[in-house]
Design an enzyme around this catalytic site. Structure first.
Site, mmCIF file in Angstrom:
data_model
loop_
_atom_site.group_PDB
_atom_site.id
_atom_site.type_symbol
_atom_site.label_atom_id
_atom_site.label_comp_id
_atom_site.label_asym_id
_atom_site.label_seq_id
_atom_site.Cartn_x
_atom_site.Cartn_y
_atom_site.Cartn_z
ATOM 1 N N HIS A 1 34.006 -10.692 -24.397
ATOM 2 C CA HIS A 1 33.289 -9.424 -24.589
ATOM 3 C C HIS A 1 31.798 -9.690 -24.799
ATOM 4 O O HIS A 1 31.401 -10.676 -25.423
ATOM 5 C CB HIS A 1 33.863 -8.652 -25.780
ATOM 6 C CG HIS A 1 33.353 -7.250 -25.813
ATOM 7 N ND1 HIS A 1 32.132 -6.932 -26.361
ATOM 8 C CD2 HIS A 1 33.861 -6.102 -25.309
ATOM 9 C CE1 HIS A 1 31.930 -5.623 -26.207
ATOM 10 N NE2 HIS A 1 32.961 -5.107 -25.573
ATOM 11 N N GLU B 1 32.834 -4.498 -17.543
ATOM 12 C CA GLU B 1 32.013 -3.830 -18.551
ATOM 13 C C GLU B 1 30.542 -4.175 -18.310
ATOM 14 O O GLU B 1 30.076 -5.232 -18.761
ATOM 15 C CB GLU B 1 32.399 -4.308 -19.961
ATOM 16 C CG GLU B 1 33.811 -3.967 -20.355
ATOM 17 C CD GLU B 1 33.924 -3.664 -21.843
ATOM 18 O OE1 GLU B 1 34.750 -2.829 -22.184
ATOM 19 O OE2 GLU B 1 33.183 -4.241 -22.658
HETATM 20 O O1 LIG Z 1 35.708 -2.757 -25.706
HETATM 21 C C1 LIG Z 1 35.291 -1.688 -25.294
HETATM 22 C C2 LIG Z 1 33.992 -1.564 -24.692
HETATM 23 O O2 LIG Z 1 33.059 -2.486 -25.140
HETATM 24 C C3 LIG Z 1 33.469 -0.168 -24.624
HETATM 25 O O3 LIG Z 1 33.042 0.326 -25.860
HETATM 26 P P1 LIG Z 1 32.374 1.769 -25.892
HETATM 27 O O4 LIG Z 1 33.268 2.669 -25.101
HETATM 28 O O5 LIG Z 1 32.328 2.124 -27.327
HETATM 29 O O6 LIG Z 1 31.038 1.634 -25.220
#
Ligand SMILES: O=C[C@H](O)COP(=O)(O)O
Length: 258
Positions: A105, A172
């Protein structure tokens, strides 16, 4: 030749470090109830997974897995056992019922200095322990969809080099995490298509793998993606179970199709 069944939509939620313990378990009860009753889940059109904080994994699994919601860890050690203070290894995660382990991540890269070597080693640790890695990939800075697709496929190829097994690639774009809005549907679909093409060319190495999108994902996005991602990786917008329900409502069930 029979037409292959469409892949179920995969909806994952990472709770990051947002919730307390009781809050996590109350949230898990609401998600379990959705999984028990929502036609998208009961028909098999959608699959849910949740990544709570480490201490909540055992009770959350007890609440969620009876209803088919798999749980996983937000991180795991590169090593399986030994003198690694504060780390949690893949064998233990597997033993307590984890199905997934998130790796790579952007927050772990940015805040804890994890680079490709560590991310690749954690991906290997997940796979050798029977855990499906939720491998986060995505560009740091906003650019064109073509640049993002190239960079992200290269990143996946680097991190999975020499590894085999089912993976979930969580696309992401780092600039879309924690933002008010997700990336545009055109941007997301260009990258997810490229990742899907890359995976399909390696289906023997990575069977049954999925490409999901994360980064400020919420209700409405699945519809805009029109099936060009296998699902979503949700953060803040899944804190309210009503949003998870609204996303499940967007998924066509076999009954709705007929
Ligand atoms: O792990 C999930 C992602 O990093 C997305 O997080 P978010 O929807 O709060 O931007």
């Amino acid at each position: 030749m029979p037409v292959p069944a469409p892949r179920p939509v995969l909806l994952g939620v990472s709770l990051k470090m947002y919730f307390g313990h009781h809050q996590t378990l109350n949230w898990a009860r609401r998600i379990a109830e959705l999984a028990r009753t929502h036609p998208a889940v009961t028909s098999g059109a959608a699959r849910l997974f949740a990544l709570p904080a480490f201490p909540a994994l055992v009770p959350a699994a007890g609440i969620l897995t009876p209803f088919g919601v798999q749980v996983g860890a937000q991180d795991l050690a590169t090593e399986d056992t030994g003198p690694y203070t504060g780390e949690v290894g893949g064998p233990l995660l597997r033993e307590i019922g984890c199905h997934y382990a998130e790796v790579g991540h952007a927050e772990r890269r940015r805040l804890y200095g994890e680079g490709d070597t560590v991310v690749a080693a954690k991906t290997a640790a997940a796979l050798r322990n029977g855990l499906t890695p939720v491998l986060c990939v995505g560009e740091r800075d906003r650019g064109t969809p073509e640049q993002a697709a190239r960079r992200t496929v290269d990143e996946a190829a680097r991190l999975l080099q020499g590894l085999t097994g089912t993976v979930v690639l969580a696309y992401e774009p780092q600039w879309a995490i924690g933002a008010p809005e997700p990336a545009s549907a055109d941007h997301i679909t260009a990258v997810c298509d490229a990742l899907r093409g890359w995976l399909d060319a390696r289906s023997e190495r990575h069977p049954d793998s999925a490409v999901i999108y994360g980064g400020s994902a919420g209700p409405g996005l699945l519809t805009r993606l029109a099936g060009r991602a296998d699902g979503l990786f949700l953060g803040r917008f899944a804190h309210d179970p009503a949003n998870v329900e609204a996303i499940l409502d967007e998924i066509r069930t076999p009954a709705a199709v007929a």
